[in-house]
Write a protein that holds these residues in place. Structure first.
Motif, PDB file in Angstrom:
ATOM      1  N   ASN A 168       3.578  10.980 -17.029  1.00 44.99           N
ATOM      2  CA  ASN A 168       3.582  11.837 -15.840  1.00 44.99           C
ATOM      3  C   ASN A 168       2.176  12.059 -15.302  1.00 44.99           C
ATOM      4  N   MET A 169       1.239  12.269 -16.187  1.00 42.11           N
ATOM      5  CA  MET A 169      -0.135  12.503 -15.738  1.00 42.11           C
ATOM      6  C   MET A 169      -0.743  11.217 -15.164  1.00 42.11           C
ATOM      7  N   ARG A 170      -0.395  10.074 -15.731  1.00 46.42           N
ATOM      8  CA  ARG A 170      -0.882   8.813 -15.169  1.00 46.42           C
ATOM      9  C   ARG A 170      -0.258   8.546 -13.797  1.00 46.42           C
ATOM     10  N   ILE A 171       0.983   8.942 -13.606  1.00 46.42           N
ATOM     11  CA  ILE A 171       1.621   8.793 -12.291  1.00 46.42           C
ATOM     12  C   ILE A 171       0.884   9.635 -11.261  1.00 46.42           C
ATOM     13  N   ILE A 172       0.548  10.865 -11.622  1.00 44.87           N
ATOM     14  CA  ILE A 172      -0.183  11.750 -10.700  1.00 44.87           C
ATOM     15  C   ILE A 172      -1.507  11.118 -10.295  1.00 44.87           C
ATOM     16  N   HIS A 173      -2.256  10.630 -11.268  1.00 50.93           N
ATOM     17  CA  HIS A 173      -3.560  10.043 -10.971  1.00 50.93           C
ATOM     18  C   HIS A 173      -3.427   8.721 -10.225  1.00 50.93           C
ATOM     19  N   GLY A 174      -2.352   7.980 -10.474  1.00 46.70           N
ATOM     20  CA  GLY A 174      -2.098   6.767  -9.711  1.00 46.70           C
ATOM     21  C   GLY A 174      -1.849   7.082  -8.240  1.00 46.70           C
ATOM     22  N   PHE A 175      -1.083   8.151  -7.983  1.00 44.58           N
ATOM     23  CA  PHE A 175      -0.859   8.564  -6.599  1.00 44.58           C
ATOM     24  C   PHE A 175      -2.146   9.093  -5.966  1.00 44.58           C
ATOM     25  N   PHE A 176      -2.980   9.756  -6.747  1.00 49.60           N
ATOM     26  CA  PHE A 176      -4.280  10.183  -6.229  1.00 49.60           C
ATOM     27  C   PHE A 176      -5.104   8.965  -5.815  1.00 49.60           C
ATOM     28  N   GLY A 177      -5.119   7.920  -6.637  1.00 45.46           N
ATOM     29  CA  GLY A 177      -5.854   6.696  -6.304  1.00 45.46           C
ATOM     30  C   GLY A 177      -5.315   6.037  -5.050  1.00 45.46           C
ATOM     31  N   LEU A 178      -3.997   5.976  -4.931  1.00 45.92           N
ATOM     32  CA  LEU A 178      -3.387   5.407  -3.732  1.00 45.92           C
ATOM     33  C   LEU A 178      -3.716   6.251  -2.503  1.00 45.92           C
ATOM     34  N   SER A 179      -3.757   7.563  -2.675  1.00 41.90           N
ATOM     35  CA  SER A 179      -4.128   8.462  -1.573  1.00 41.90           C
ATOM     36  C   SER A 179      -5.577   8.237  -1.143  1.00 41.90           C
ATOM     37  N   LEU A 187       1.376   1.074  10.693  1.00 44.97           N
ATOM     38  CA  LEU A 187       1.713  -0.221  10.108  1.00 44.97           C
ATOM     39  C   LEU A 187       0.644  -0.671   9.110  1.00 44.97           C
ATOM     40  N   LEU A 188      -0.627  -0.438   9.455  1.00 48.87           N
ATOM     41  CA  LEU A 188      -1.707  -0.787   8.526  1.00 48.87           C
ATOM     42  C   LEU A 188      -1.656   0.074   7.272  1.00 48.87           C
ATOM     43  N   ILE A 189      -1.349   1.354   7.431  1.00 42.74           N
ATOM     44  CA  ILE A 189      -1.226   2.237   6.267  1.00 42.74           C
ATOM     45  C   ILE A 189      -0.057   1.788   5.393  1.00 42.74           C
ATOM     46  N   ALA A 190       1.072   1.434   6.018  1.00 36.83           N
ATOM     47  CA  ALA A 190       2.222   0.937   5.254  1.00 36.83           C
ATOM     48  C   ALA A 190       1.869  -0.344   4.515  1.00 36.83           C
ATOM     49  N   LEU A 191       1.119  -1.228   5.160  1.00 33.09           N
ATOM     50  CA  LEU A 191       0.692  -2.468   4.526  1.00 33.09           C
ATOM     51  C   LEU A 191      -0.233  -2.189   3.336  1.00 33.09           C
ATOM     52  N   LEU A 192      -1.151  -1.247   3.493  1.00 26.94           N
ATOM     53  CA  LEU A 192      -2.031  -0.871   2.381  1.00 26.94           C
ATOM     54  C   LEU A 192      -1.225  -0.315   1.210  1.00 26.94           C
ATOM     55  N   ILE A 193      -0.215   0.487   1.510  1.00 26.09           N
ATOM     56  CA  ILE A 193       0.633   1.038   0.441  1.00 26.09           C
ATOM     57  C   ILE A 193       1.383  -0.090  -0.263  1.00 26.09           C
ATOM     58  N   ILE A 194       1.926  -1.035   0.501  1.00 32.76           N
ATOM     59  CA  ILE A 194       2.654  -2.163  -0.089  1.00 32.76           C
ATOM     60  C   ILE A 194       1.734  -3.001  -0.975  1.00 32.76           C
ATOM     61  N   ILE A 195       0.495  -3.191  -0.541  1.00 34.76           N
ATOM     62  CA  ILE A 195      -0.458  -3.988  -1.318  1.00 34.76           C
ATOM     63  C   ILE A 195      -0.911  -3.260  -2.582  1.00 34.76           C
ATOM     64  N   PHE A 196      -1.261  -1.971  -2.441  1.00 30.71           N
ATOM     65  CA  PHE A 196      -1.920  -1.281  -3.549  1.00 30.71           C
ATOM     66  C   PHE A 196      -0.994  -0.468  -4.451  1.00 30.71           C
ATOM     67  N   ALA A 197       0.208  -0.142  -4.025  1.00 31.00           N
ATOM     68  CA  ALA A 197       1.110   0.640  -4.884  1.00 31.00           C
ATOM     69  C   ALA A 197       1.390  -0.067  -6.217  1.00 31.00           C
ATOM     70  N   PRO A 198       1.660  -1.372  -6.225  1.00 28.27           N
ATOM     71  CA  PRO A 198       1.865  -2.015  -7.532  1.00 28.27           C
ATOM     72  C   PRO A 198       0.632  -1.967  -8.429  1.00 28.27           C
ATOM     73  N   ILE A 199      -0.538  -2.079  -7.831  1.00 29.73           N
ATOM     74  CA  ILE A 199      -1.771  -2.061  -8.628  1.00 29.73           C
ATOM     75  C   ILE A 199      -1.995  -0.691  -9.245  1.00 29.73           C
TER      76      ILE A 199
END
Length: 160
Positions: A81-92, A5-17
């Motif tokens: 596409n490359m920015r999406i990859i790096h955005g997912f890396f940041g979220l990870s 639940l905490l991981i899901a909350l972190l994803i909800i908070i930071f995915a838009p950023i």
């Protein structure tokens, strides 16, 4: 279950950023982004040794190959596409930092607090929203340290 639940909350908070409007913000295109895309494209199209050194400052080929393969999987090695990859890396990185702090402190609140502080860091947000290879090293190091500490704690050589 609380960790999920905490991981899901972190994803909800930071995915838009980290993932929203990547083509428009930042509006400027760094020359490193273009160079990294060109190196990734050239190495993926050729038969580069993943463990060899690239012609771009002698950085290892593997990171460029991973970016190139992921970019091709998204439809081509293009800026968005490359920015999406790096955005997912940041979220990870934010998710892994929660796990790292959770394992090292034993506290969910400290784990979440550490992940929020790291995830809100302007430098991590900046490099994660651009197609630059700067956050990939942090992702690999954080994953390695998390697995090492988890393995040592569980006395398992499989993880450590």
């Amino acid at each position: 279950m609380k960790d999920f639940l905490l991981i899901a909350l972190l994803i909800i908070i930071f995915a838009p950023i980290y993932l929203v409007s990547l083509y428009e913000i930042p509006w400027q295109i760094n020359t490193d982004e273009i160079t990294i895309m060109a190196v990734s494209k050239k190495l993926v199209e050729g038969h580069a040794d993943p463990f060899g050194l690239s012609f771009y400052f002698g950085f290892p080929n593997l990171s460029f190959l991973v970016f190139g393969w992921l970019g091709k999987a998204l439809g081509g090695i293009a800026l968005l596409n490359m920015r999406i990859i790096h955005g997912f890396f940041g979220l990870s990185i934010v998710i892994l930092s929660y796990l790292f702090f959770r394992i090292t402190t034993g506290s969910r609140s400290l784990g979440a607090g550490g992940a929020i502080i790291l995830g809100a860091n302007h430098a991590l947000i900046g490099v994660s929203r651009m197609a630059m290879r700067d956050n990939s090293g942090l992702l690999v190091e954080l994953a390695a340290l998390t697995l090492l500490i988890f393995g040592l704690e569980k006395k398992s050589f499989l993880y450590s």
